[in-house]
Motif scaffolding. Structure first.
Motif, short mmCIF file in Angstrom:
data_model
loop_
_atom_site.label_atom_id
_atom_site.label_comp_id
_atom_site.label_asym_id
_atom_site.label_seq_id
_atom_site.Cartn_x
_atom_site.Cartn_y
_atom_site.Cartn_z
N UNK A 34 -3.71 17.67 1.03
CA UNK A 34 -5.01 17.02 1.25
C UNK A 34 -6.05 18.00 1.75
N UNK A 35 -5.64 19.00 2.53
CA UNK A 35 -6.57 20.02 3.05
C UNK A 35 -5.93 21.39 2.91
N UNK A 36 -6.31 22.10 1.87
CA UNK A 36 -5.80 23.45 1.62
C UNK A 36 -6.95 24.43 1.77
N UNK A 37 -6.86 25.30 2.75
CA UNK A 37 -7.89 26.31 2.97
C UNK A 37 -7.43 27.66 2.41
N UNK A 38 -8.37 28.56 2.24
CA UNK A 38 -8.04 29.89 1.71
C UNK A 38 -8.55 30.98 2.66
N UNK A 39 -7.79 32.03 2.74
CA UNK A 39 -8.18 33.22 3.50
C UNK A 39 -8.05 34.41 2.58
N UNK A 40 -9.13 35.15 2.43
CA UNK A 40 -9.14 36.37 1.61
C UNK A 40 -9.32 37.57 2.53
N UNK A 41 -8.38 38.48 2.51
CA UNK A 41 -8.44 39.67 3.36
C UNK A 41 -8.58 40.91 2.48
N UNK A 42 -9.39 41.85 2.93
CA UNK A 42 -9.64 43.08 2.18
C UNK A 42 -8.92 44.26 2.84
N UNK A 43 -8.19 45.02 2.02
CA UNK A 43 -7.50 46.22 2.50
C UNK A 43 -7.62 47.31 1.45
N UNK A 44 -7.34 48.53 1.87
CA UNK A 44 -7.25 49.64 0.91
C UNK A 44 -5.79 50.04 0.76
N UNK A 45 -5.39 50.22 -0.49
CA UNK A 45 -4.03 50.67 -0.81
C UNK A 45 -4.17 51.89 -1.72
N UNK A 46 -3.63 53.02 -1.26
CA UNK A 46 -3.76 54.28 -2.01
C UNK A 46 -5.22 54.58 -2.35
N UNK A 47 -6.11 54.29 -1.40
CA UNK A 47 -7.53 54.62 -1.55
C UNK A 47 -8.34 53.63 -2.36
N UNK A 48 -7.72 52.58 -2.90
CA UNK A 48 -8.43 51.59 -3.72
C UNK A 48 -8.47 50.25 -2.99
N UNK A 49 -9.59 49.55 -3.13
CA UNK A 49 -9.76 48.26 -2.46
C UNK A 49 -8.93 47.18 -3.15
N UNK A 50 -8.32 46.32 -2.33
CA UNK A 50 -7.56 45.17 -2.81
C UNK A 50 -7.94 43.94 -1.99
N UNK A 51 -7.73 42.78 -2.58
CA UNK A 51 -7.91 41.53 -1.85
C UNK A 51 -6.59 40.76 -1.86
#
Length: 308
Positions: free
Chosen positions: A226-243
């Motif tokens: 009924x209530x699903x929230x989302x969390x998006x976190x940003x990190x760098x892996x081997x110098x490239x941005x990922x979410x």
């Protein structure tokens, strides 16, 4: 009780990401290696339902820790989050230039202290805590008012994490090597129920890094999904941005604005140093989820605007 309940204190060694780590003997990871039998989990008295996960098939992917299944399923969790105001200038000093802080007003951003207790999970019981910064979604323009409202309602958060200590080896290896998060292993106790929420993070000498305690807000129960929230976190892996995306199925949760009876103590350690560097002004909100579920997806490459 099903075998997903109480475990012995014995451990076994498993290979992960080129390392040998210990996990509980007879635990979910020891037996299933992420391909957990949902029927088995459903028999665990701590888990109210697995319907949320039956509609979410896993896929096998290659990662920096080797082939793995995604998402990582958390069948019974509890969480707490303190939302604080902090000067944008202090926040920007800790953010990579590609990220923009989410502001509640000009010159005023949002930071948070969080604690998590994962009672039943594909990688077994563990706890973690975090100091994070609320940021605008990648390549986002405009004032971010919608993002601010959604973020404060716990519906859609985007963050950059400064500290993310955990209390087990497997959580550290997966989180650090596989996801790019600033994770380390330390003593970490988290207790959350309908009466009170508390957490204590130890520093490398066993002393106090950070601790919090507060009355839990009144909880509202919801049907699964009924209530699903989302969390998006940003990190760098081997110098490239990922979410990295987390989907949280909130089964029982509550919120208090300007919480009373909050005790937040800073000691000597990485978490306290990170929080002090953000120069928080005051706590404006306490969110507590006494029962929830989580699907944690593997990170994917993302494009961030270069603001240099």
């Amino acid at each position: 009780m099903a075998s997903t309940g109480k475990l012995t204190d014995r451990t076994v060694e498993v290979a992960l990401g080129g390392r040998l780590i210990t996990v509980p003997e007879g635990g979910l990871y020891d037996r299933f290696r992420m391909d957990t039998d949902l029927d088995e989990v459903e028999r665990d008295p701590r888990v109210s339902s697995v319907d949320f996960f039956r509609r979410m098939p896993k896929s096998r992917v290659d990662s920096r820790i080797g082939p793995t299944l995604t998402p990582n399923f958390y069948y019974r969790i509890s969480t707490t989050r303190l939302t604080m105001l902090a000067p944008t200038r202090a926040i920007r000093a800790r953010l990579p230039r590609e990220l923009d802080p989410l502001e509640i007003a000009p010159g005023l951003g949002i930071v948070s202290v969080m604690a998590f207790r994962y009672d039943v999970c594909d990688i077994d019981f563990y706890t973690e805590a975090a100091v994070g910064i609320a940021v605008k979604p990648a390549r986002h323009g405009g004032l971010g008012l919608f993002d601010l409202v959604a973020g404060l309602k716990n519906d859609s958060l985007h963050s950059y994490v400064l500290s993310l200590p955990v209390n087990t080896e497997i959580a550290q290896v997966r989180g650090h090597d596989g996801y790019g998060f600033p994770k380390w292993v330390t003593g970490l106790d988290v207790d959350i129920d309908t009466a009170r929420t508390s957490a204590r993070v130890a520093n490398e000498r066993g002393g106090l890094d950070l601790a919090l305690s507060a009355p839990s807000p009144k909880q509202t129960a919801r049907p699964t999904g009924a209530h699903v929230s989302t969390l998006t976190s940003y990190t760098t892996i081997d110098g490239a941005w990922h979410s990295t995306t987390s989907q949280i199925n909130m089964l029982s949760s509550g919120t208090t604005r300007f919480p009373r009876g909050l005790d937040l103590r800073l000691g000597e350690g990485r978490m306290s140093d990170d929080l002090r560097s953000l120069k928080p002004i005051r706590t404006i909100q306490l969110d507590v989820t006494t029962e929830g579920q989580l699907a944690l997806h593997m990170p994917v490459p993302t494009s961030l605007q270069d603001r240099s």
